[in-house]
Scaffold this active site. Sequence first.
Site, PDB file in Angstrom:
ATOM      1  N   HIS A   1      -8.273  24.332 -14.810  1.00 51.64           N
ATOM      2  CA  HIS A   1      -8.667  25.367 -13.627  1.00 51.64           C
ATOM      3  C   HIS A   1      -7.630  26.195 -14.710  1.00 51.64           C
ATOM      4  O   HIS A   1      -6.560  25.785 -14.435  1.00 51.64           O
ATOM      5  CB  HIS A   1      -9.047  25.759 -12.398  1.00 51.64           C
ATOM      6  CG  HIS A   1      -8.640  26.742 -11.702  1.00 51.64           C
ATOM      7  ND1 HIS A   1      -9.182  27.290 -12.362  1.00 51.64           N
ATOM      8  CD2 HIS A   1      -8.259  27.210 -10.495  1.00 51.64           C
ATOM      9  CE1 HIS A   1      -9.220  28.535 -11.712  1.00 51.64           C
ATOM     10  NE2 HIS A   1      -9.029  28.114 -10.084  1.00 51.64           N
TER      11      HIS A   1
ATOM     12  N   CYS B   1     -12.772  28.277  -6.669  1.00 57.21           N
ATOM     13  CA  CYS B   1     -12.440  28.630  -8.613  1.00 57.21           C
ATOM     14  C   CYS B   1     -13.304  27.311  -8.482  1.00 57.21           C
ATOM     15  O   CYS B   1     -13.160  26.824  -9.563  1.00 57.21           O
ATOM     16  CB  CYS B   1     -10.927  28.047  -8.156  1.00 57.21           C
ATOM     17  SG  CYS B   1     -10.495  29.763  -7.280  1.00 57.21           S
TER      18      CYS B   1
ATOM     19  N   ASN C   1      -5.427  33.879 -13.804  1.00 57.09           N
ATOM     20  CA  ASN C   1      -7.075  33.364 -12.140  1.00 57.09           C
ATOM     21  C   ASN C   1      -8.538  33.757 -12.709  1.00 57.09           C
ATOM     22  O   ASN C   1      -8.037  34.854 -11.529  1.00 57.09           O
ATOM     23  CB  ASN C   1      -6.219  32.408 -11.020  1.00 57.09           C
ATOM     24  CG  ASN C   1      -6.793  31.379 -10.823  1.00 57.09           C
ATOM     25  OD1 ASN C   1      -8.038  31.763 -10.756  1.00 57.09           O
ATOM     26  ND2 ASN C   1      -6.093  31.327  -9.395  1.00 57.09           N
TER      27      ASN C   1
HETATM   28  N1  COA Z   1       7.883  38.126  -8.380  1.00 55.16           N
HETATM   29  C1  COA Z   1       9.134  38.172  -8.047  1.00 55.16           C
HETATM   30  N2  COA Z   1       9.420  37.024  -6.813  1.00 55.16           N
HETATM   31  C2  COA Z   1       8.226  36.476  -6.369  1.00 55.16           C
HETATM   32  C3  COA Z   1       6.781  36.618  -6.293  1.00 55.16           C
HETATM   33  C4  COA Z   1       6.676  37.387  -7.494  1.00 55.16           C
HETATM   34  N3  COA Z   1       5.525  37.765  -8.113  1.00 55.16           N
HETATM   35  N4  COA Z   1       6.337  36.465  -5.855  1.00 55.16           N
HETATM   36  C5  COA Z   1       6.751  35.231  -5.472  1.00 55.16           C
HETATM   37  N5  COA Z   1       8.586  35.562  -4.773  1.00 55.16           N
HETATM   38  C6  COA Z   1       9.660  34.767  -5.236  1.00 55.16           C
HETATM   39  C7  COA Z   1       9.180  34.480  -3.587  1.00 55.16           C
HETATM   40  O1  COA Z   1       9.987  35.902  -2.376  1.00 55.16           O
HETATM   41  C8  COA Z   1      10.527  33.670  -3.131  1.00 55.16           C
HETATM   42  O2  COA Z   1      11.348  34.105  -3.203  1.00 55.16           O
HETATM   43  P1  COA Z   1      12.790  34.035  -2.485  1.00 55.16           P
HETATM   44  O3  COA Z   1      13.259  32.348  -2.966  1.00 55.16           O
HETATM   45  O4  COA Z   1      13.785  35.033  -2.062  1.00 55.16           O
HETATM   46  O5  COA Z   1      12.168  33.754  -0.687  1.00 55.16           O
HETATM   47  C9  COA Z   1      10.679  33.044  -4.839  1.00 55.16           C
HETATM   48  O6  COA Z   1       9.763  34.402  -5.186  1.00 55.16           O
HETATM   49  C10 COA Z   1      10.216  32.054  -5.050  1.00 55.16           C
HETATM   50  O7  COA Z   1       9.051  32.308  -4.062  1.00 55.16           O
HETATM   51  P2  COA Z   1       7.895  29.994  -4.439  1.00 55.16           P
HETATM   52  O8  COA Z   1       7.109  30.999  -3.431  1.00 55.16           O
HETATM   53  O9  COA Z   1       8.979  29.104  -4.502  1.00 55.16           O
HETATM   54  O10 COA Z   1       7.539  30.089  -6.024  1.00 55.16           O
HETATM   55  P3  COA Z   1       7.092  28.975  -6.894  1.00 55.16           P
HETATM   56  O11 COA Z   1       7.815  28.610  -7.889  1.00 55.16           O
HETATM   57  O12 COA Z   1       6.336  28.004  -5.876  1.00 55.16           O
HETATM   58  O13 COA Z   1       5.997  30.184  -7.469  1.00 55.16           O
HETATM   59  C11 COA Z   1       3.135  30.550  -7.197  1.00 55.16           C
HETATM   60  C12 COA Z   1       4.763  30.203  -6.679  1.00 55.16           C
HETATM   61  C13 COA Z   1       2.315  31.374  -6.624  1.00 55.16           C
HETATM   62  C14 COA Z   1       2.935  30.945  -8.663  1.00 55.16           C
HETATM   63  C15 COA Z   1       3.152  28.551  -7.539  1.00 55.16           C
HETATM   64  O14 COA Z   1       3.605  28.261  -6.227  1.00 55.16           O
HETATM   65  C16 COA Z   1       1.549  28.519  -7.657  1.00 55.16           C
HETATM   66  O15 COA Z   1       1.282  29.312  -8.641  1.00 55.16           O
HETATM   67  N6  COA Z   1       0.851  27.806  -6.628  1.00 55.16           N
HETATM   68  C17 COA Z   1      -0.260  27.434  -6.966  1.00 55.16           C
HETATM   69  C18 COA Z   1      -1.575  28.525  -7.076  1.00 55.16           C
HETATM   70  C19 COA Z   1      -2.686  28.695  -7.067  1.00 55.16           C
HETATM   71  O16 COA Z   1      -2.483  28.238  -7.973  1.00 55.16           O
HETATM   72  N7  COA Z   1      -3.043  29.475  -5.949  1.00 55.16           N
HETATM   73  C20 COA Z   1      -4.634  29.183  -6.795  1.00 55.16           C
HETATM   74  C21 COA Z   1      -5.292  28.439  -6.453  1.00 55.16           C
HETATM   75  S1  COA Z   1      -6.992  28.301  -7.178  1.00 55.16           S
END
Ligand code: COA
Length: 334
Positions: free
Chosen positions: A243, A108, A273
């Site tokens: 980004h 990215c 993204n």
């Molecule tokens: N829909 C519903 N629930 C979801 C889900 C979805 N699409 N994706 C994950 N969950 C659930 C998980 O399973 C978890 O459930 P649990 O509590 O029962 O285990 C819960 O939501 C919380 O998950 P968590 O990973 O703690 O959520 P978060 O608030 O950290 O959000 C992301 C997840 C991926 C959106 C976030 O961490 C993020 O954006 N991280 C950066 C990713 C990124 O930018 N990547 C590319 C870099 S270039």
Amino acid sequence: MKILGIGCALPPQVVINNQLEQILDTSDEWIQSRTGIRERHILSGGTVAGLALEAGQEALQDSGLTGADLDMILVTTAQGDDLFPSVSCTIQQDLGANCPCMDLHVACAGFIYALDTADAYIKSGKASHILIVSAEGLSRLSDWSDRSTCVLFGDAAGAVVVGPGEGLLSCQLSALSRRDILFGTYTGLPCPFSPPEEKVAAGIRMEGQEVFKFAVGISAADLLKAADKADIPIAQMDWVLLHQANRRIIDAVSRRLGVTPGRVPSNIHRLGNTSSASIPLLMYDLYHAGLLEPGHVLALSGFGSGMVSGACILRWDKPKPSQVKDPVHSLHFT
Ligand code: COA
């Protein structure tokens, strides 16, 4: 180096969050509140090279140059349609160019790395005009059964033509070996001599919260270093283009840096993204909304798998477009 022309390409198919509810245990409410994403464009039937060509042609036309004027084509992509030839070689002929071509594989942060690379070629006198295209088809790398990653990504291409000038004021690149928190794999054809355990399922794997923390920290740190090198405080930036990985990352970086309110545009709600394409697409939207003016100072920051990151400070030099494009290219502002 300065930007002479800009273009973009989006595949026509739009997938809204409600459609994902049909195939995954997810909800529009979850996706919007955790990421800010409402919809994304998905390549269906087209190719990454096709997107790259469309964006590159628009950028060339906007610059007033032709393919024959190009000294180099640089494409950034996580994965093109083929392992080889590169996307840049694939589109060269259709652009009417006859110049060296290479693809940069910097996830990215690819667009920032490409700007810095182009600047180095132009400063050294080895090139005058370079086409940079950031073209991505991450929907083809996603594991569509993994709700924590596939909802995040969209497909698109953004392109700029750059030439000699005083636009790039500073650049800050970094890389840190962290395959443990974010990686993407794809499978080749099976080799009869490989042990079965070598066959890895394709897809993007991510420790979301770790990536989130890394992204906020590195993006803010890069921007401060780049601003310091350019000797322009962040508070004086006309626009900060981050980004588009997650709306909450964008808000957190903006808060950490104390950016002037209203200076951080975002289009993640309608594109998701789009990896290295996200910054040129945001620049495109800002330009075509008539909000970029000659003399404006832009801070750009990208980060991604590696973990790689980069920021640069850019002085905009192009006059406003003759026609403003809206509301299709709607933006949110932090
Ligand atoms: N829909 C519903 N629930 C979801 C889900 C979805 N699409 N994706 C994950 N969950 C659930 C998980 O399973 C978890 O459930 P649990 O509590 O029962 O285990 C819960 O939501 C919380 O998950 P968590 O990973 O703690 O959520 P978060 O608030 O950290 O959000 C992301 C997840 C991926 C959106 C976030 O961490 C993020 O954006 N991280 C950066 C990713 C990124 O930018 N990547 C590319 C870099 S270039």
